[in-house]
Design an enzyme around this catalytic site. Structure first.
Site, mmCIF file in Angstrom:
data_model
loop_
_atom_site.group_PDB
_atom_site.id
_atom_site.type_symbol
_atom_site.label_atom_id
_atom_site.label_comp_id
_atom_site.label_asym_id
_atom_site.label_seq_id
_atom_site.Cartn_x
_atom_site.Cartn_y
_atom_site.Cartn_z
ATOM 1 N N ARG A 44 0.820 -1.136 0.015
ATOM 2 C CA ARG A 44 -0.034 0.200 -0.170
ATOM 3 C C ARG A 44 0.881 1.131 -0.097
ATOM 4 O O ARG A 44 1.997 1.003 0.036
ATOM 5 C CB ARG A 44 -0.894 0.042 1.192
ATOM 6 C CG ARG A 44 -0.602 -0.512 2.496
ATOM 7 C CD ARG A 44 0.633 0.040 3.212
ATOM 8 N NE ARG A 44 0.335 1.370 3.339
ATOM 9 C CZ ARG A 44 1.206 2.197 3.679
ATOM 10 N NH1 ARG A 44 2.475 1.943 3.773
ATOM 11 N NH2 ARG A 44 1.098 3.354 3.741
ATOM 12 N N ARG A 87 -7.367 -0.142 -6.664
ATOM 13 C CA ARG A 87 -7.682 1.061 -5.682
ATOM 14 C C ARG A 87 -7.932 2.269 -6.640
ATOM 15 O O ARG A 87 -6.911 2.611 -7.071
ATOM 16 C CB ARG A 87 -6.557 0.945 -4.611
ATOM 17 C CG ARG A 87 -6.391 -0.162 -3.628
ATOM 18 C CD ARG A 87 -5.622 0.029 -2.510
ATOM 19 N NE ARG A 87 -6.233 0.899 -1.558
ATOM 20 C CZ ARG A 87 -5.454 1.416 -0.403
ATOM 21 N NH1 ARG A 87 -4.210 1.233 -0.257
ATOM 22 N NH2 ARG A 87 -6.247 2.103 0.169
ATOM 23 N N GLN A 194 -1.618 2.694 9.708
ATOM 24 C CA GLN A 194 -0.450 2.678 9.195
ATOM 25 C C GLN A 194 0.593 3.336 10.106
ATOM 26 O O GLN A 194 1.867 3.029 10.047
ATOM 27 C CB GLN A 194 -0.706 3.099 7.799
ATOM 28 C CG GLN A 194 -1.547 2.387 6.994
ATOM 29 C CD GLN A 194 -2.777 2.743 6.782
ATOM 30 O OE1 GLN A 194 -3.425 3.264 7.759
ATOM 31 N NE2 GLN A 194 -3.575 2.804 5.854
ATOM 32 N N ASP A 235 -2.045 10.650 -2.199
ATOM 33 C CA ASP A 235 -2.330 9.803 -3.388
ATOM 34 C C ASP A 235 -2.727 10.499 -4.456
ATOM 35 O O ASP A 235 -2.642 9.802 -5.650
ATOM 36 C CB ASP A 235 -3.523 8.946 -2.686
ATOM 37 C CG ASP A 235 -3.079 7.740 -2.011
ATOM 38 O OD1 ASP A 235 -2.619 8.083 -0.743
ATOM 39 O OD2 ASP A 235 -3.074 6.762 -2.299
#
Ligand code: MRU
Length: 347
Positions: A44, A87, A194, A235
């Site tokens: 990820r 994703r 995370q 992102d």
């Protein structure tokens, strides 16, 4: 540490779901397994997802049963469609797939073997470039840090979120290597933790001083004057400078601005999407409610409870002090500077 690499016709990656308690590497030879690993977050972080997708296409080419070049091209394109649907928010995923398909279709390759080899070479180049780019961002970003700084970060934008070295953690690593005394507040980052699991693990391995806090404590420490600067990853950054990053980033940016604390996303140009004008156009991934109702497999909410679980939010550009890229730091107004860095020029 390499988060992901090509190993003898297979893709090897760290299974990040198991960290920090177990360090497990897994190997895949089927691109569908790589797609699943992206969806289920073995791997990820936007740049690492991009590299995984590129290696996934290399796998699709190398293990294709095609007997003709046309069939091989069709197989690789089919794999790209599967990987594209894993994703939705990370720009790097689409950027990496388009780069790989562009290499395949650039008119210089002839025959099955040449295409297979070229796609492996391209995926490896993409992964190597990621590390070099992160180190350059580290050098630019470290100029914003002063000796003794307390830095706050959210989620994991470290080595694990990239091929190596990280984005938001790159300036911190570089400053630390330059001998600056820094301390990092690490948001735990609900629901996937995370920060607690991955950022804490990375920083502790390197001996960089840090304190783990719950997400809700960030405002408290910022208000108390205990945070000098906030670094996050992203992102997707769009043309006007709006930034999509891990859920909770927006709240952090607002509190930082309210308290006069600079807020800097650290972003390779592969994360910048100039085709989207403003944050409203960014697709936001909605993930499984189970991530919210359970912690470490244990239920924490009544069965059947209604849940919303957006994985990312959008920080409007007015809260962003500057955007650190591999070509330099872009300051507001962002449009022109973002165009320059995407074209490989200084902002
Ligand atoms: O859901 P994740 O763990 O993939 O989200 C990761 C982040 O939000 C990171 O901040 C972002 O991808 C930048 S990583 C260098």
């Amino acid at each position: 540490m390499r988060t992901i690499e090509w190993h003898d016709g297979a893709v090897r990656m760290i299974d990040q779901r198991k960290l920090p308690h177990e360090y497990v590497e897994v190997e895949f030879i089927d691109y569908r397994q790589v797609a699943l690993a992206i969806e289920e977050m073995y791997v990820r972080g936007a740049p690492a997802i991009g590299a995984a997708a590129a290696y996934g296409l290399a796998l699709a080419a190398v293990h294709s049963k095609a007997r003709s070049e046309a069939q091989l091209v069709a197989d690789v394109k089919e794999a790209a469609d599967v990987l594209r649907n894993t994703r939705p928010t990370a720009s790097n995923l689409f950027w990496a797939l388009d780069r790989m398909l562009g290499r395949m279709d650039d008119g210089t390759l002839e025959g099955i073997e040449q295409i297979q080899q070229a796609l492996v070479v391209e995926a490896q180049a993409l992964a190597d470039e990621d590390v070099a780019v992160n180190k350059r961002m580290g050098t630019y970003g470290a100029e914003l840090i002063e000796d003794g700084y307390n830095i706050l970060t959210h989620c994991n934008a470290g080595a694990l979120a990239t091929v190596d070295y990280g984005t938001a953690l790159a300036p911190i690593r570089t400053a630390w290597k330059q001998g600056m005394r820094v301390h990092v507040f690490v948001d735990e980052t609900r629901p996937r933790l995370q920060g607690a699991r991955l950022t804490a693990w990375e920083l502790m391995r390197e001996g960089i001083p840090m304190t783990l806090i719950v997400d809700n404590a960030a405002g408290h420490f910022i208000q108390a004057g205990e945070v000098d600067i906030v670094f996050v990853g992203a992102d997707r950054v769009v043309a006007n400078g709006d930034v999509a990053n891990k859920i909770g980033t927006y709240k952090l940016a607002v509190v930082a601005k309210e308290n006069g604390v600079p807020f800097y996303p650290v972003v390779p140009t592969s994360t910048i999407d100039l085709a989207i004008d403003s944050g409203e156009g960014i697709p936001i991934e909605e993930r499984d409610p189970h991530e919210v109702t359970h912690v470490c497999g244990q239920p924490i909410a009544p069965e059947g409870v209604r849940v919303a679980n957006p994985a990312f939010d959008v920080t409007p550009h007015r809260y962003v002090s500057g955007i650190v890229t591999e070509h330099g730091i872009v300051y507001p107004p962002f449009r022109k500077g973002l165009c320059s860095v995407v074209e490989g020029r200084r902002p």
